[in-house]
Design a protein around this motif. Structure first.
Motif, PDB file in Angstrom:
ATOM      1  N   ARG A 308       0.841  -1.191   0.000  1.00  0.00           N
ATOM      2  CA  ARG A 308       0.000   0.000   0.000  1.00  0.00           C
ATOM      3  C   ARG A 308       0.886   1.254   0.000  1.00  0.00           C
ATOM      4  NH1 ARG A 308      -1.308   2.564   4.830  1.00  0.00           N
ATOM      5  NH2 ARG A 308       0.081   1.970   6.521  1.00  0.00           N
ATOM      6  N   ALA A 309       0.247   2.385  -0.092  1.00  0.00           N
ATOM      7  CA  ALA A 309       0.969   3.666  -0.048  1.00  0.00           C
ATOM      8  C   ALA A 309       0.044   4.708   0.552  1.00  0.00           C
ATOM      9  CB  ALA A 309       1.385   4.087  -1.458  1.00  0.00           C
ATOM     10  N   TRP A 310       0.641   5.776   1.059  1.00  0.00           N
ATOM     11  CA  TRP A 310      -0.181   6.906   1.496  1.00  0.00           C
ATOM     12  C   TRP A 310       0.559   8.207   1.173  1.00  0.00           C
ATOM     13  CZ3 TRP A 310       2.668   4.150   5.211  1.00  0.00           C
ATOM     14  CH2 TRP A 310       3.516   4.886   6.030  1.00  0.00           C
ATOM     15  N   ALA A 311      -0.163   9.300   1.252  1.00  0.00           N
ATOM     16  CA  ALA A 311       0.488  10.605   1.078  1.00  0.00           C
ATOM     17  C   ALA A 311       0.074  11.511   2.224  1.00  0.00           C
ATOM     18  CB  ALA A 311       0.097  11.230  -0.255  1.00  0.00           C
ATOM     19  N   GLY A 312       1.009  12.318   2.658  1.00  0.00           N
ATOM     20  CA  GLY A 312       0.729  13.331   3.682  1.00  0.00           C
ATOM     21  C   GLY A 312       1.244  14.660   3.184  1.00  0.00           C
ATOM     22  N   HIS A 313       1.030  15.687   3.980  1.00  0.00           N
ATOM     23  CA  HIS A 313       1.484  17.029   3.591  1.00  0.00           C
ATOM     24  C   HIS A 313       2.596  17.499   4.516  1.00  0.00           C
ATOM     25  CE1 HIS A 313      -2.651  17.895   1.560  1.00  0.00           C
ATOM     26  NE2 HIS A 313      -1.874  17.122   0.825  1.00  0.00           N
ATOM     27  N   TYR A 314       3.708  17.910   3.924  1.00  0.00           N
ATOM     28  CA  TYR A 314       4.753  18.600   4.685  1.00  0.00           C
ATOM     29  C   TYR A 314       4.227  19.985   5.035  1.00  0.00           C
ATOM     30  CZ  TYR A 314       9.074  15.773   4.230  1.00  0.00           C
ATOM     31  OH  TYR A 314      10.055  14.835   4.343  1.00  0.00           O
ATOM     32  N   ASP A 315       4.584  20.468   6.203  1.00  0.00           N
ATOM     33  CA  ASP A 315       4.303  21.849   6.622  1.00  0.00           C
ATOM     34  C   ASP A 315       5.489  22.683   6.131  1.00  0.00           C
ATOM     35  OD1 ASP A 315       5.923  20.285   8.234  1.00  0.00           O
ATOM     36  OD2 ASP A 315       5.246  21.138  10.121  1.00  0.00           O
ATOM     37  N   TYR A 316       5.492  22.978   4.843  1.00  0.00           N
ATOM     38  CA  TYR A 316       6.694  23.419   4.131  1.00  0.00           C
ATOM     39  C   TYR A 316       6.891  24.931   4.198  1.00  0.00           C
ATOM     40  CZ  TYR A 316      10.255  23.029   0.498  1.00  0.00           C
ATOM     41  OH  TYR A 316      11.437  23.045  -0.193  1.00  0.00           O
ATOM     42  N   ASN A 317       8.005  25.333   4.785  1.00  0.00           N
ATOM     43  CA  ASN A 317       8.375  26.753   4.841  1.00  0.00           C
ATOM     44  C   ASN A 317       9.157  27.078   3.562  1.00  0.00           C
ATOM     45  OD1 ASN A 317       9.683  29.190   5.212  1.00  0.00           O
ATOM     46  ND2 ASN A 317      10.277  28.780   7.337  1.00  0.00           N
ATOM     47  N   THR A 318       8.524  27.832   2.680  1.00  0.00           N
ATOM     48  CA  THR A 318       9.134  28.076   1.364  1.00  0.00           C
ATOM     49  C   THR A 318      10.348  29.008   1.451  1.00  0.00           C
ATOM     50  OG1 THR A 318       7.622  29.901   0.942  1.00  0.00           O
ATOM     51  CG2 THR A 318       6.951  27.743   0.120  1.00  0.00           C
ATOM     52  N   LEU A 319      10.520  29.734   2.555  1.00  0.00           N
ATOM     53  CA  LEU A 319      11.685  30.627   2.663  1.00  0.00           C
ATOM     54  C   LEU A 319      12.956  29.840   2.933  1.00  0.00           C
ATOM     55  CD1 LEU A 319      12.832  33.553   2.798  1.00  0.00           C
ATOM     56  CD2 LEU A 319      12.552  33.405   5.282  1.00  0.00           C
ATOM     57  N   ASP A 320      12.927  28.953   3.941  1.00  0.00           N
ATOM     58  CA  ASP A 320      14.194  28.311   4.322  1.00  0.00           C
ATOM     59  C   ASP A 320      14.054  26.901   4.909  1.00  0.00           C
ATOM     60  OD1 ASP A 320      13.154  28.903   6.795  1.00  0.00           O
ATOM     61  OD2 ASP A 320      14.577  30.496   7.251  1.00  0.00           O
ATOM     62  N   GLN A 321      12.862  26.296   4.768  1.00  0.00           N
ATOM     63  CA  GLN A 321      12.653  24.912   5.229  1.00  0.00           C
ATOM     64  C   GLN A 321      13.020  24.737   6.702  1.00  0.00           C
ATOM     65  OE1 GLN A 321      14.649  25.035   1.905  1.00  0.00           O
ATOM     66  NE2 GLN A 321      12.583  25.739   1.528  1.00  0.00           N
ATOM     67  N   ASN A 322      12.687  25.719   7.497  1.00  0.00           N
ATOM     68  CA  ASN A 322      12.959  25.642   8.927  1.00  0.00           C
ATOM     69  C   ASN A 322      11.753  26.147   9.703  1.00  0.00           C
ATOM     70  OD1 ASN A 322      15.035  24.609  10.432  1.00  0.00           O
ATOM     71  ND2 ASN A 322      16.500  26.162   9.793  1.00  0.00           N
ATOM     72  N   ALA A 323      11.683  25.753  10.963  1.00  0.00           N
ATOM     73  CA  ALA A 323      10.539  26.131  11.790  1.00  0.00           C
ATOM     74  C   ALA A 323      10.479  27.639  12.014  1.00  0.00           C
ATOM     75  CB  ALA A 323      10.644  25.422  13.133  1.00  0.00           C
ATOM     76  N   VAL A 324       9.273  28.104  12.245  1.00  0.00           N
ATOM     77  CA  VAL A 324       9.040  29.486  12.691  1.00  0.00           C
ATOM     78  C   VAL A 324       8.456  29.368  14.092  1.00  0.00           C
ATOM     79  CG1 VAL A 324       7.877  31.674  12.209  1.00  0.00           C
ATOM     80  CG2 VAL A 324       8.524  30.157  10.310  1.00  0.00           C
ATOM     81  N   ILE A 325       9.207  29.855  15.077  1.00  0.00           N
ATOM     82  CA  ILE A 325       8.807  29.681  16.476  1.00  0.00           C
ATOM     83  C   ILE A 325       8.830  31.056  17.151  1.00  0.00           C
ATOM     84  CG2 ILE A 325       9.411  28.583  18.685  1.00  0.00           C
ATOM     85  CD1 ILE A 325      10.835  26.368  17.087  1.00  0.00           C
ATOM     86  N   GLY A 326       7.721  31.387  17.816  1.00  0.00           N
ATOM     87  CA  GLY A 326       7.693  32.641  18.578  1.00  0.00           C
ATOM     88  C   GLY A 326       6.584  33.570  18.127  1.00  0.00           C
ATOM     89  N   PRO A 327       6.481  34.746  18.760  1.00  0.00           N
ATOM     90  CA  PRO A 327       5.382  35.664  18.469  1.00  0.00           C
ATOM     91  C   PRO A 327       5.618  36.477  17.206  1.00  0.00           C
ATOM     92  CG  PRO A 327       6.821  36.625  20.130  1.00  0.00           C
ATOM     93  CD  PRO A 327       7.384  35.260  19.815  1.00  0.00           C
ATOM     94  N   HIS A 328       4.516  37.032  16.674  1.00  0.00           N
ATOM     95  CA  HIS A 328       4.669  38.011  15.603  1.00  0.00           C
ATOM     96  C   HIS A 328       5.175  39.301  16.239  1.00  0.00           C
ATOM     97  CE1 HIS A 328       3.775  40.875  12.464  1.00  0.00           C
ATOM     98  NE2 HIS A 328       3.776  39.836  11.634  1.00  0.00           N
TER      99      HIS A 328
END
Ligand SMILES: Cc1cc2nc3c(=O)[nH]c(=O)nc-3n(C[C@H](O)[C@H](O)[C@H](O)COP(=O)(O)OP(=O)(O)OC[C@H]3O[C@@H](n4cnc5c(N)ncnc54)[C@H](O)[C@@H]3O)c2cc1C
Length: 389
Positions: A308-328
């Protein structure tokens, strides 16, 4: 109108971890954890490859994963004696061709400086360690002796969710459809049912949907869903020593019980935002790219039985492929914990704790996550992770 001191949008691993660590850090106010998909059938968390590594290119990412590793080691003390996520500490083996050798060596230096037990070997040593591996075209490989492997994502999420039930967190089943902003602060969250929740703090933990959730508050966040397929196959030979292997092409493979799972190698030029409902595995990718590559790298995989196979979605940051953590920076009561780009399952506990520390103590205490802050997004200043799998 209902009220909650803190509203968390998204109740999978990131949202649950934030709520858990808010309580651990002593937050006694009300927390509403809002989730539109209470069985998590489409969340990245449950559709992931559920693996953890130390092999990143920047120290901050290694530290986040090392925090989770500590939590894995401490699981029973923290979550109870029946806590078990089936952690298989089998390592990653990241292979590089001549073209990739320098980057692999550089990353290895960063990992060693962070205390990660990764060794760098040439093709001969690799072949004698893993005789089933064809090292043709391989200049070097980095192998994790400790602290890397895979686990059960459902069991991991359930541990946090169960802990939250004992810690008075309100599970709200619903879809957030609007966020009202008054005097530059997020004040009210609206659900598609029409229900509203007045709040002092909004936390975006919406995974691949985080860009859309940010837009509800008028904020721009470069995070979008990117489809990633995972294929299951059987093979006659079993390699009990097999780590999670990453080929220079980007294709990965690892054992999963009695079968194997594989994926990777989505073409860069065709990689674009996935439709929110598109969970159809990319079968041609398996047949035309993945399988032939695997059969070349591991000759025993020339004869396999696709499953079988499945697909999921990456939570993809198009700027730099790294997390965004903290307040605006301008809307200080709106927090991001997004954009993990394929490594969020393993970083969720550390990131959740970081957000909790900021809210409760006003500063990071365990891991300094300032480099992941939104400021770099606003300034278009990438903080790039090179090891994206
Ligand atoms: C195929 C694949 C393989 C992966 N492999 C790994 C791996 O090996 N190791 C690793 O560390 N990471 C891996 N990842 C990445 C990892 O799964 C994610 O980074 C992580 O799960 C993100 O967690 P999350 O809670 O932010 O997102 P999610 O798990 O997607 O949760 C977000 C939740 O928010 C909810 N939500 C969204 N919008 C709304 C709304 N408007 N109202 C209410 N609820 C909302 C969603 O229903 C969802 O449940 C992989 C991902 C994929 C797709």
């Amino acid at each position: 109108m209902a009220k909650a001191d803190i509203v968390i949008i998204g109740g999978a691993i990131v949202g649950s971890s934030i709520a858990y660590f808010l309580r651990e850090e002593g937050f006694a106010g009300s927390i509403a954890l809002i989730e539109r998909d209470p069985h998590f059938t489409c969340s990245s968390t449950t559709l992931s490859a559920a693996s953890i590594r130390q092999q990143f290119s920047i120290p901050q990412n290694i530290r986040l994963s090392q925090f989770t590793l500590g939590l894995f080691r401490d699981l029973k003390a923290r979550f109870g004696k029946d806590a078990d996520i089936g952690f298989r500490e089998k390592g990653y083996l990241i292979l590089a061709s001549e073209a990739g050798r320098e980057v692999l060596q550089h990353n290895h230096g960063v990992q060693q400086a962070e205390g990660a037990e990764i060794i760098l070997e040439g093709p001969e040593a690799l072949h004698s360690r893993f005789p089933w591996l064809n090292t043709e075209g391989i200049a070097a490989g980095a192998y994790g002796l400790k602290g890397e492997g895979w686990f059960d994502a459902h069991a991991y999420l359930n541990l946090f969710r169960r802990a939250l039930r004992e810690r008075k967190v309100d599970f709200v089943a619903g879809t957030v459809s609007g966020i009202a902003v008054t005097n530059g602060q997020a004040t009210t969250v609206t659900l598609s049912s029409g229900e509203t929740i007045e709040t002092g703090v909004v936390i975006n933990a919406a995974g691949p949907n985080a860009g859309r959730v940010a837009a509800m508050a008028g904020l721009s966040l470069p995070v979008e869903p990117r489809k990633r397929s995972v294929f299951v196959f059987e093979a006659k030979d079993r390699f009990d020593d097999m780590p999670l292997l990453v080929d220079p092409s980007g294709i990965y493979v690892r054992p999963e019980g009695s079968v194997y799972i594989t994926g990777g190698a989505e073409p860069h030029d065709a990689d674009k935002a996935a439709g929110p409902e598109d969970f159809e595995p990319d079968w041609p990718l398996f047949e035309e790219v993945i399988w032939p590559t695997l059969a070349g790298r591991i000759p025993a995989f020339e004869a396999i039985r696709p499953g079988r196979a499945w697909a999921g979605h990456y939570d993809y940051n198009t700027l730099d492929q790294n997390a965004v953590i903290g307040p605006h920076p301008d809307m200080r009561n709106f927090f991001f914990c997004n954009g993990f780009s394929g490594h969020g399952l393993q970083q969720a506990p550390a990131a959740g704790r970081a957000i909790a520390e900021l809210i409760v103590h006003g500063a990071y205490r365990t891991i300094d996550c300032a480099a992941f802050g939104y400021e770099r997004i606003a300034e278009n200043r990438p903080f790039r992770e090179l090891n994206i799998i």
